[in-house]
Design an enzyme around this catalytic site. Structure first.
Site, mmCIF file in Angstrom:
data_model
loop_
_atom_site.group_PDB
_atom_site.id
_atom_site.type_symbol
_atom_site.label_atom_id
_atom_site.label_comp_id
_atom_site.label_asym_id
_atom_site.label_seq_id
_atom_site.Cartn_x
_atom_site.Cartn_y
_atom_site.Cartn_z
ATOM 1 N N LYS A 92 0.643 -1.360 0.247
ATOM 2 C CA LYS A 92 -0.088 0.055 0.101
ATOM 3 C C LYS A 92 0.981 1.111 -0.041
ATOM 4 O O LYS A 92 0.598 2.159 -0.766
ATOM 5 C CB LYS A 92 -0.774 -0.063 1.237
ATOM 6 C CG LYS A 92 -1.911 0.921 1.220
ATOM 7 C CD LYS A 92 -2.745 1.120 2.521
ATOM 8 C CE LYS A 92 -3.442 2.241 2.816
ATOM 9 N NZ LYS A 92 -4.585 2.328 4.085
ATOM 10 N N GLU A 113 10.467 -4.615 4.740
ATOM 11 C CA GLU A 113 10.454 -5.789 4.441
ATOM 12 C C GLU A 113 10.286 -5.995 2.865
ATOM 13 O O GLU A 113 10.978 -6.773 1.961
ATOM 14 C CB GLU A 113 9.486 -6.934 4.946
ATOM 15 C CG GLU A 113 9.635 -7.096 6.526
ATOM 16 C CD GLU A 113 9.122 -6.054 7.357
ATOM 17 O OE1 GLU A 113 8.799 -4.950 6.941
ATOM 18 O OE2 GLU A 113 8.941 -6.272 8.498
ATOM 19 N N GLY A 169 -4.887 -2.429 5.041
ATOM 20 C CA GLY A 169 -4.195 -3.246 4.510
ATOM 21 C C GLY A 169 -4.746 -4.700 4.716
ATOM 22 O O GLY A 169 -4.927 -5.405 3.958
ATOM 23 N N ARG A 170 -5.375 -4.796 6.100
ATOM 24 C CA ARG A 170 -6.080 -6.278 6.212
ATOM 25 C C ARG A 170 -7.269 -6.322 5.884
ATOM 26 O O ARG A 170 -7.791 -7.367 5.799
ATOM 27 C CB ARG A 170 -5.909 -6.241 7.866
ATOM 28 C CG ARG A 170 -6.505 -5.199 8.671
ATOM 29 C CD ARG A 170 -6.157 -5.106 9.937
ATOM 30 N NE ARG A 170 -6.657 -4.008 10.760
ATOM 31 C CZ ARG A 170 -6.179 -3.045 11.205
ATOM 32 N NH1 ARG A 170 -4.938 -2.751 10.498
ATOM 33 N NH2 ARG A 170 -6.562 -2.029 11.830
ATOM 34 N N GLU A 186 -4.890 -7.154 14.542
ATOM 35 C CA GLU A 186 -4.499 -5.638 14.237
ATOM 36 C C GLU A 186 -5.545 -4.650 14.298
ATOM 37 O O GLU A 186 -5.222 -3.502 14.578
ATOM 38 C CB GLU A 186 -3.699 -5.725 12.714
ATOM 39 C CG GLU A 186 -2.674 -4.545 12.506
ATOM 40 C CD GLU A 186 -1.929 -4.407 11.436
ATOM 41 O OE1 GLU A 186 -2.539 -4.439 10.236
ATOM 42 O OE2 GLU A 186 -0.766 -4.725 11.428
ATOM 43 N N HIS A 210 -5.390 -33.786 16.958
ATOM 44 C CA HIS A 210 -4.235 -34.676 17.182
ATOM 45 C C HIS A 210 -3.323 -34.028 18.032
ATOM 46 O O HIS A 210 -2.110 -34.404 17.977
ATOM 47 C CB HIS A 210 -3.848 -35.705 16.355
ATOM 48 C CG HIS A 210 -4.867 -36.529 15.784
ATOM 49 N ND1 HIS A 210 -5.200 -37.768 16.357
ATOM 50 C CD2 HIS A 210 -6.001 -36.386 14.610
ATOM 51 C CE1 HIS A 210 -6.134 -38.315 15.648
ATOM 52 N NE2 HIS A 210 -6.619 -37.543 14.747
ATOM 53 N N LYS A 262 9.170 -0.690 14.474
ATOM 54 C CA LYS A 262 9.533 -0.407 12.906
ATOM 55 C C LYS A 262 10.857 0.683 13.108
ATOM 56 O O LYS A 262 11.838 0.638 12.575
ATOM 57 C CB LYS A 262 8.701 0.315 12.223
ATOM 58 C CG LYS A 262 7.695 -0.766 11.362
ATOM 59 C CD LYS A 262 6.935 -0.130 10.609
ATOM 60 C CE LYS A 262 5.452 -0.802 10.216
ATOM 61 N NZ LYS A 262 4.499 -0.180 9.382
HETATM 62 O O1 F6P Z 1 3.214 -2.903 9.888
HETATM 63 C C1 F6P Z 1 1.633 -3.105 9.588
HETATM 64 C C2 F6P Z 1 1.253 -2.804 8.181
HETATM 65 O O2 F6P Z 1 1.027 -1.380 8.063
HETATM 66 C C3 F6P Z 1 0.001 -3.526 7.881
HETATM 67 O O3 F6P Z 1 -1.400 -2.830 8.326
HETATM 68 C C4 F6P Z 1 -0.019 -3.680 6.661
HETATM 69 O O4 F6P Z 1 -1.094 -4.632 6.020
HETATM 70 C C5 F6P Z 1 1.317 -3.937 6.333
HETATM 71 O O5 F6P Z 1 2.161 -3.516 7.371
HETATM 72 C C6 F6P Z 1 1.974 -4.118 4.955
HETATM 73 O O6 F6P Z 1 2.034 -2.594 4.565
HETATM 74 P P1 F6P Z 1 2.156 -2.180 3.000
HETATM 75 O O7 F6P Z 1 0.949 -2.673 2.422
HETATM 76 O O8 F6P Z 1 2.037 -0.459 3.242
HETATM 77 O O9 F6P Z 1 3.540 -2.804 2.636
#
Ligand code: F6P
Length: 558
Positions: free
Chosen positions: A211, A217, A272-273, A358, A389, A509
């Protein structure tokens, strides 16, 4: 930031009535509730948009339900639902509208944000996604060297990963099997290395899903992907054929080197979620095709409309959310186990962890006050029958009470002999065993030696919901996801929290960014953390400076 004034939850009349009511119900056993009302199993069940919801095995009476429904009314749930669907900025800490429901609005309907109807742009992006995925699926879209794309790797994290992975796994039955799908999220290099180990860069397409297009990452993995691709393809022009982006941030996409013509847009009013049905679902659309993707959107929309219009007493997400409140806030339970009896839903619990935790892992209300009650429970789970199990022992006989969500489908997607009958027998049996248990008398009557009777007795009275659908289809998946989304919203509304921000992820972060630069500067740097963090950083620096013990990494020559 808009501040919202509302009566604190614990001062609502319904809350007080529930507090007074709880002691009367908490001692009641489901055995007695069923014995006293032979029709309870039929009465405490409902069906909406193709989902049969059995809530009879919950520790509730008609009075409990009445009070919970009153709580929903007094919490202003109806006006919050309407505000969301009107495009109001109900995400108050980020001053944003919350409009995942617009992502599945059929063409011709409208939702306005800041005076602008967003539904037409949603469909423009969906059409662009359909055009692109058709070209990939048909082989018309070629890689830089002219080979068709056979491998699709989604790079993203959180909502930009969990939705795509979950949907791919859930709908794998409908996926184009000639294409290989992989998902890279972790900053641990192993994730990328293993995802690409056996792939040919000439046949590989990366979807960089973010987003913000700034997430550490994702951007690290995206740069690694570009290096991996260009190492083989040599020519920087290859990026245009092997990289597309899904983002709200055209500037950063262009800076990365992806042609914004190959960017699929979404908007800041999609959390995002809550984004798996936006362009973040591009990998899903490539896997199942645009028609099936639209069926999934239709499923979402049907549940949205049900949530928006059904009276609360027949409203599936509302009832589900209210039951979650009942256990969380009155029984004091800490967790909800999600137990899909459908192997294709193996990533559904992981997906729900972000959606639920979240969203509702918050400790202040919309008007900035510390809550005086528990908010979001921990969601976790595994598909049945595997969990039986493993951890079911604790659910049946441990000291912790929790509610379970069982999910089952009448039709198997892979009919194999007796498998499906056995699977369904197990889900029904687990819900029955949890609710009714086995008394000491029943255990004795089986001839069990007295010393083993306590260990072999099942107390029962362990609550569960059962969601029963006909078949796992793209449409059914859309309905299920929307069901949980709206249940989360119902819970968050009653707790008076903002279910759509996520400030809790920021501190870690920021600290990581500081520590990264300290690690990279080496042991000369003056560390100013606490003594524990300083020691850990120094230990890692020493290991790194000594070449990690000069051990050669073991290479798998096979
Ligand atoms: O750090 C949490 C978050 O902002 C989530 O809410 C989101 O889904 C994820 O990181 C990834 O964010 P982006 O889509 O901006 O890379």
């Amino acid at each position: 930031m808009t501040t919202t004034k509302f009566t604190p939850l614990t001062q609502l009349a319904a809350w007080k009535s529930l507090e007074a009511h709880y002691p009367k119900v908490c001692e009641l056993h489901l055995r007695k509730l069923f014995a006293d009302d032979p029709k309870r199993g039929e009465r405490m069940a409902m069906e909406a948009v193709g989902i049969y919801f059995d809530y009879s095995k919950h520790r509730i009476t008609d009075e409990t339900l009445k009070l919970l429904l009153q709580l929903a009314e007094e919490s202003g749930l109806k006006s919050r639902i309407d505000a969301m669907f009107r495009g109001e900025k109900i995400n108050v800490t980020e001053n944003r509208a919350v409009l995942h429901v617009a992502l599945r609005m059929p063409k011709g309907k409208s939702i306005f944000v800041d005076g602008e109807d967003v539904v037409p742009e949603v469909h423009t992006v969906l059409d662009k996604m359909a055009h692109f995925s058709d070209r990939i699926r048909s082989g018309e879209w070629k890689g830089h060297t002219g080979k068709p794309i056979r491998n699709i790797i989604n790079i993203g994290i959180g909502g930009s990963d969990l939705g795509p992975v979950m949907a791919y796994e859930a709908l794998r039955h409908y996926s184009k099997h000639e294409l290989t799908f992989r998902f890279v999220s972790n900053i641990d290099g192993t994730d990328f290395a293993e995802a690409t180990r056996d792939l040919d860069p000439e046949e590989t397409l990366f979807i960089i899903s973010s987003k913000t297009f700034t997430t550490l990452e994702t951007m690290t993995n995206a740069h690694t992907a570009r290096d991996w691709a260009l190492k083989n393809l040599k020519d920087p022009a290859a990026v245009a054929r092997h990289f597309v982006a899904v983002s709200t941030n055209a500037g950063e996409v262009a800076k990365f080197g992806i042609d914004t013509a190959n960017m699929f847009e979404f908007w800041d009013w999609v959390g995002g979620r809550y984004s798996m049905d936006s362009a973040i679902g591009l990998s899903t659309m490539i896997a199942i095709g645009s028609d099936a993707f639209h069926e999934m959107l239709d499923g979402f929309h049907q549940m949205d409309e049900h949530f928006r219009t059904a009276p609360f007493e027949n409203n599936l997400p509302v009832l589900m959310g209210l039951l979650a409140i009942w256990y969380n806030n009155f029984f004091g339970t800490e967790t909800v186990a999600v137990l899909p009896y459908e192997q294709y839903l193996k990533r559904f619990p992981a997906y729900l962890q972000q959606l639920t935790m979240e969203s509702n892992g918050k400790h202040v209300t919309l008007d900035g006050k510390e809550v005086s009650y528990q908010t979001g429970p921990i969601y976790w789970g595994e598909p049945g029958t595997n969990g039986q199990h493993s951890f079911y022992q604790l659910i049946h006989q441990g000291t912790k009470l929790m509610a379970c969500d069982f999910i089952a489908f009448a039709q198997p997607l892979n009919p194999l002999g007796r498998h499906h009958d056995l699977l369904l027998a197990n889900v029904f049996a687990q819900a029955e065993a949890l609710a009714f248990g086995k008394t000491a008398e029943e255990v004795r009557a089986e001839g069990t030696p007295e010393r083993l009777v306590p260990a072999r007795t099942f107390e029962g009275n362990r609550p569960s919901s059962l969601f029963f659908l006909e078949r796992l289809t793209p449409m059914a998946l859309g309905k299920l996801v929307a069901l949980y989304e709206h249940s989360v919203f119902t819970q968050g509304t009653i707790w008076g929290i903002d279910s759509f921000d996520q400030w809790g992820v920021e501190l870690g972060k920021a600290l990581a960014v500081r520590i990264i630069s300290e690690i990279e500067k080496g042991s000369e740097v003056d560390l100013k953390h606490d003594s524990s963090t300083n020691t850990l950083i120094q230990r890692y620096q020493r290991s790194k400076e000594q070449g990690h013990g000069n051990k050669k990494p073991s290479v798998n020559s096979g």
